[in-house]
Design an enzyme around this catalytic site. Structure first.
Site, short mmCIF file in Angstrom:
data_model
loop_
_atom_site.label_atom_id
_atom_site.label_comp_id
_atom_site.label_asym_id
_atom_site.label_seq_id
_atom_site.Cartn_x
_atom_site.Cartn_y
_atom_site.Cartn_z
CE LYS A 1 -4.99 -9.50 -8.23
NZ LYS A 1 -5.53 -9.19 -6.91
CG ASN B 1 -7.73 -13.88 -7.83
OD1 ASN B 1 -8.67 -14.55 -8.23
ND2 ASN B 1 -7.37 -13.85 -6.57
NE ARG C 1 -5.70 9.95 -4.24
CZ ARG C 1 -4.48 9.49 -4.38
NH1 ARG C 1 -3.51 9.96 -3.60
NH2 ARG C 1 -4.20 8.57 -5.28
CB THR C 2 -10.10 9.95 -7.94
OG1 THR C 2 -8.71 9.97 -7.65
CG2 THR C 2 -10.36 10.62 -9.27
CG ASP D 1 -8.32 -10.84 -4.97
OD1 ASP D 1 -7.60 -11.55 -4.24
OD2 ASP D 1 -7.89 -10.22 -5.97
N GLY E 1 -9.99 1.83 -6.30
CA GLY E 1 -8.86 0.97 -6.68
C GLY E 1 -9.33 -0.43 -7.02
CB ALA F 1 -14.87 2.54 -3.35
P1 NAP Z 1 -4.84 0.39 -6.38
O1 NAP Z 1 -5.66 -0.22 -7.46
O2 NAP Z 1 -3.58 1.10 -6.72
O3 NAP Z 1 -5.82 1.40 -5.56
C1 NAP Z 1 -5.33 2.23 -4.57
C2 NAP Z 1 -6.49 2.95 -3.86
O4 NAP Z 1 -5.93 3.72 -2.81
C3 NAP Z 1 -7.26 3.91 -4.76
O5 NAP Z 1 -8.61 3.95 -4.35
C4 NAP Z 1 -6.56 5.24 -4.46
O6 NAP Z 1 -7.39 6.39 -4.68
C5 NAP Z 1 -6.28 5.09 -2.98
N1 NAP Z 1 -5.18 5.91 -2.52
C6 NAP Z 1 -3.86 5.77 -2.83
N2 NAP Z 1 -3.14 6.72 -2.20
C7 NAP Z 1 -4.02 7.48 -1.49
C8 NAP Z 1 -3.89 8.62 -0.64
N3 NAP Z 1 -2.69 9.17 -0.39
N4 NAP Z 1 -5.00 9.12 -0.07
C9 NAP Z 1 -6.21 8.57 -0.31
N5 NAP Z 1 -6.41 7.50 -1.10
C10 NAP Z 1 -5.32 6.96 -1.69
O7 NAP Z 1 -4.41 -0.70 -5.30
P2 NAP Z 1 -5.18 -2.07 -4.95
O8 NAP Z 1 -4.61 -3.17 -5.77
O9 NAP Z 1 -6.63 -1.82 -4.97
O10 NAP Z 1 -4.67 -2.34 -3.46
C11 NAP Z 1 -5.10 -1.51 -2.38
C12 NAP Z 1 -4.63 -2.11 -1.05
O11 NAP Z 1 -5.28 -3.36 -0.81
C13 NAP Z 1 -3.13 -2.41 -1.01
O12 NAP Z 1 -2.66 -2.09 0.27
C14 NAP Z 1 -3.06 -3.91 -1.23
O13 NAP Z 1 -1.91 -4.49 -0.64
C15 NAP Z 1 -4.32 -4.34 -0.49
N6 NAP Z 1 -4.83 -5.64 -0.95
C16 NAP Z 1 -4.96 -6.63 0.00
C17 NAP Z 1 -5.46 -7.85 -0.37
C18 NAP Z 1 -5.61 -8.91 0.67
O14 NAP Z 1 -5.76 -10.09 0.30
N7 NAP Z 1 -5.58 -8.56 1.95
C19 NAP Z 1 -5.84 -8.10 -1.72
C20 NAP Z 1 -5.71 -7.07 -2.65
C21 NAP Z 1 -5.20 -5.85 -2.25
P3 NAP Z 1 -7.46 7.09 -6.14
O15 NAP Z 1 -8.45 6.29 -6.94
O16 NAP Z 1 -7.94 8.45 -5.84
O17 NAP Z 1 -6.08 7.04 -6.71
#
Ligand code: NAP
Length: 314
Positions: free
Chosen positions: A90, A111, A177-178, A126, A154, A152
């Site tokens: 993306k 996307n 978390r960060t 999205d 991610g 926020a």
């Molecule tokens: P990402 O870029 O990898 O971001 C992950 C986020 O989760 C970061 O803020 C990270 O914090 C945090 N995190 C991970 N492990 C953690 C822990 N153990 N404790 C606290 N915080 C934690 O992933 P993403 O692409 O944004 O996706 C995030 C979620 O959204 C996924 O479950 C994905 O399937 C879902 N999603 C859903 C849709 C939908 O259409 N419903 C669309 C997109 C994504 P740090 O910054 O500190 O690492």
């Protein structure tokens, strides 16, 4: 419709008329990802294309990061209408676009790609998909909400935060978390929150750490809590939010949709709060992609049925 392969490769794309010679209708839409076999997008878009009477089908394409630029150029050569992009493409796709819409530019992620007049135009569905999902689930617009985003920092959390800011929501609290990442995003979004709208002592825009005391201090002044972390996808994950913090007036939106009843949704229901999973966001981002490609309303109910059926045991 003749059945496509579950996954096509970049090599297939380079020789598309040959590799899809048996396909009817022709494959003119796709989703690029690495990995990609898990994507439910074909189950959502193919019923929509059929319902709309469009002579095209949608397939999965396994595209690795070093193939992205060439794969996007191939879309022009091979007469595609467009493609979706998922992890990890993306952000990287931006530099390959000829033009990009404002939401995608602000988020820094594309996307949805439309091929038009031999040009690649990048969109992000999205973020507006999230806004429509909240309206569908809770009958309220982002601009009327005080919103807390957990995760926020991610990609998904950033998209949701940018949309909330662009829609001028009442308050936005970014937790991660960060914490540095939440602070950097808050600084970037601060121009959207210049005017005072909420009476009372709370700032309209804040970045906080993801600890219980910091979250607790926000809870009386929050309406919508969004889980944008990946917590809840795997059994045994830590909780995204302690149960004791959830109040009956909260709307809880868990972006995770598998399992359908996530731990956070169970916590919310036990606390008397309304909750929804991320399936509606998946649906509405798909509908908005369809609108970008075809400049017409998407057959939403066909898409909804397609995505729901994709969860039925085969
Ligand atoms: P990402 O870029 O990898 O971001 C992950 C986020 O989760 C970061 O803020 C990270 O914090 C945090 N995190 C991970 N492990 C953690 C822990 N153990 N404790 C606290 N915080 C934690 O992933 P993403 O692409 O944004 O996706 C995030 C979620 O959204 C996924 O479950 C994905 O399937 C879902 N999603 C859903 C849709 C939908 O259409 N419903 C669309 C997109 C994504 P740090 O910054 O500190 O690492």
């Amino acid at each position: 419709m003749s059945t496509s392969k579950d996954v096509y490769t970049f090599a297939d794309l380079c020789d598309w008329s040959q590799s899809t010679r048996d396909l009817q209708p022709p494959a003119k839409l796709s989703v690029f990802g690495d990995p990609i076999a898990h994507s439910r997008s074909p189950q959502m878009h193919n019923p929509a294309l059929l319902a709309a009477g469009i002579d095209a089908q949608y397939v999965r394409l396994h595209v690795q990061p070093d193939q992205l630029g060439d794969a996007l150029q191939q879309l022009k050569e091979q007469n595609f209408t467009g493609t979706n992009l998922t992890i990890p493409h993306k952000a990287a796709a931006i530099e390959h676009m000829d033009d990009i819409d404002e939401t995608a530019r602000r988020i820094g992620a594309v996307n949805t790609v439309l091929v038009e007049d031999q040009k690649l135009i990048g969109f992000n569905s999205d973020a507006p998909g999230f806004a429509r999902a909240i309206r569908e689930e809770f009958s309220v617009d982002l601009r009327d909400l005080r919103i807390l985003i957990i995760g926020a920092g991610g990609g998904a959390g950033r998209a949701v935060a940018v949309q909330a800011a662009m829609d001028r929501c009442e308050r936005l609290v970014l937790a991660n978390r960060t914490t540095d990442k939440a602070e950097a995003l808050a600084a970037e979004l601060s121009p959207f929150f210049k005017e005072d709208r909420v009476s009372g002592p709370m700032a309209r825009l804040e970045a906080i750490s993801l600890d219980e005391a910091a979250l607790e201090a926000q809870m009386d002044n929050i309406d919508l809590i969004v889980n944008a972390t990946s917590l809840g996808m795997k059994r045994g994950d830590p909780e995204a939010l302690p149960s004791a913090l959830i109040q009956p007036h909260h709307f809880i939106y868990d972006m995770v949709y598998s399992p359908a009843r996530t731990h956070l949704i169970a916590q919310a229901e036990n606390a008397g709060a309304r909750a929804a999973n991320g399936l509606s966001m998946l649906l509405h981002q798909g509908a908005i992609s369809f609108e970008y490609w075809f400049n017409r309303e998407a057959p939403l109910e066909a898409m909804r049925k397609g995505i729901q059926d994709s969860f039925l045991p085969s």
